[in-house]
Scaffold this active site. Structure first.
Site, PDB file in Angstrom:
ATOM      1  N   GLY A  57      -0.781  -4.876   0.703  1.00 51.14           N
ATOM      2  CA  GLY A  57      -1.996  -4.722  -0.096  1.00 51.14           C
ATOM      3  C   GLY A  57      -1.897  -5.410  -1.445  1.00 51.14           C
ATOM      4  N   GLU A  97      -2.774  -8.928  -0.795  1.00 48.52           N
ATOM      5  CA  GLU A  97      -4.220  -9.006  -0.588  1.00 48.52           C
ATOM      6  C   GLU A  97      -4.966  -8.935  -1.915  1.00 48.52           C
ATOM      7  OE1 GLU A  97      -5.091  -7.181   3.794  1.00 48.52           O
ATOM      8  OE2 GLU A  97      -4.163  -5.811   2.345  1.00 48.52           O
ATOM      9  N   ALA A 114       0.841  -1.194   0.000  1.00 50.89           N
ATOM     10  CA  ALA A 114       0.000   0.000   0.000  1.00 50.89           C
ATOM     11  C   ALA A 114       0.876   1.243   0.000  1.00 50.89           C
ATOM     12  CB  ALA A 114      -0.919  -0.004   1.215  1.00 50.89           C
ATOM     13  N   GLU A 137       3.264  -5.801   7.310  1.00 47.86           N
ATOM     14  CA  GLU A 137       2.584  -4.778   8.104  1.00 47.86           C
ATOM     15  C   GLU A 137       3.030  -4.744   9.563  1.00 47.86           C
ATOM     16  OE1 GLU A 137      -0.382  -5.435   4.706  1.00 47.86           O
ATOM     17  OE2 GLU A 137       1.201  -6.519   5.757  1.00 47.86           O
TER      18      GLU A 137
END
Length: 257
Positions: A108, A111, A65, A131
């Site tokens: 992300g 994901e 991200a 993360e």
């Protein structure tokens, strides 16, 4: 909509979305995610298309991200903007989604790959959730999707340690479908897509619904949905064509109706 961070085109009955933010290894900011999901939905509505392919570039699928975008977030701002709601819309896509992963698929990006139905990865692909090293955790489905793919104990280990797994490890744990040489990832992904798009679209859609239900539902509920969808397939012209072609010893010509 004018796309800023993706490129979209069609190829052999498949809609292709290429992540295009190369200066930051395709790091996902919120506008980019919006563009990806809106394009997926547009491809899903297009009756001329039968599958969706999602890819990055030769160096990265998506390296995570956009941390700079997230740094100033607060619990209240996140609650008010609900940035993960758009991710939930991916689960409503009816057509098969195939990810082609070269290089990094982290945070992300991982994901996003896990939200796809199938993943073809290069031998140099790296998957993981870093993360925890930033003091946070996955928030766009990572804890749930990885656990469903590889089981509780291994998912906890990978997410707690924030380490990356290579493509062979991801294949071993059932996280991805295929591993090929980096230069063959797109070719193999499109070959897989070309096989899927020749199947009966109604059956493909009903199968996707039933298999996804099997992940979460009690067995009896999954069996009920499977039978309902089996019966529904017999309402399609494709079912008639498929069985007629079998008896006539020819290849079927499915129309998606």
């Amino acid at each position: 909509m004018t796309n800023t961070y993706i490129r979209a085109f069609t190829e052999n009955k498949a809609g292709v979305i290429q992540l295009h933010r190369p200066q930051v290894a395709n790091a996902l900011n919120r506008k980019m995610v919006d563009e990806i999901v809106e394009q997926m939905e547009a491809f899903d509505r297009d009756d001329s298309l039968r599958a969706i392919v999602l890819k990055g570039n030769e160096k990265a699928f998506a390296a995570g991200a956009d941390i700079e975008e997230m740094m100033e977030d607060s619990p209240l701002s996140l609650e008010l903007t609900n940035p993960f709601a758009v991710w939930d819309r991916i689960t409503l896509i009816k057509k098969p989604i195939i990810a082609a992963v070269n290089g990094f698929a982290l945070g992300g990006g991982f994901e996003l790959a896990l939200h796809c139905d199938l993943i073809v990865a290069a031998e140099n692909a790296k998957f993981g959730f870093p993360e925890v090293t930033l003091g946070v955790m996955p928030g766009a489905g990572g804890t749930q999707l990885l656990t469903k793919a590889m089981g509780r104990a291994k998912a906890l280990e990978w997410i707690w340690l924030g380490q990356t797994m290579n493509a062979q490890e991801a294949l071993q744990y059932g996280v991805i479908n295929r591993v090929v040489a980096p230069e063959l990832v797109e070719e193999e992904t499109m070959r897989l897509a070309s096989q899927i798009v020749e199947q009966a679209p109604v059956a493909i859609r009903l199968i996707k619904e039933a298999v996804h239900e099997a992940v979460d539902a009690p067995l009896i509920d999954g069996l009920k949905l499977e039978r309902k969808n089996f019966y529904l397939a017999f309402a399609s012209q494709d079912q008639k064509e498929g069985m007629r072609a079998f008896t006539e010893k020819r290849n079927p010509s499915f129309k998606g109706v």
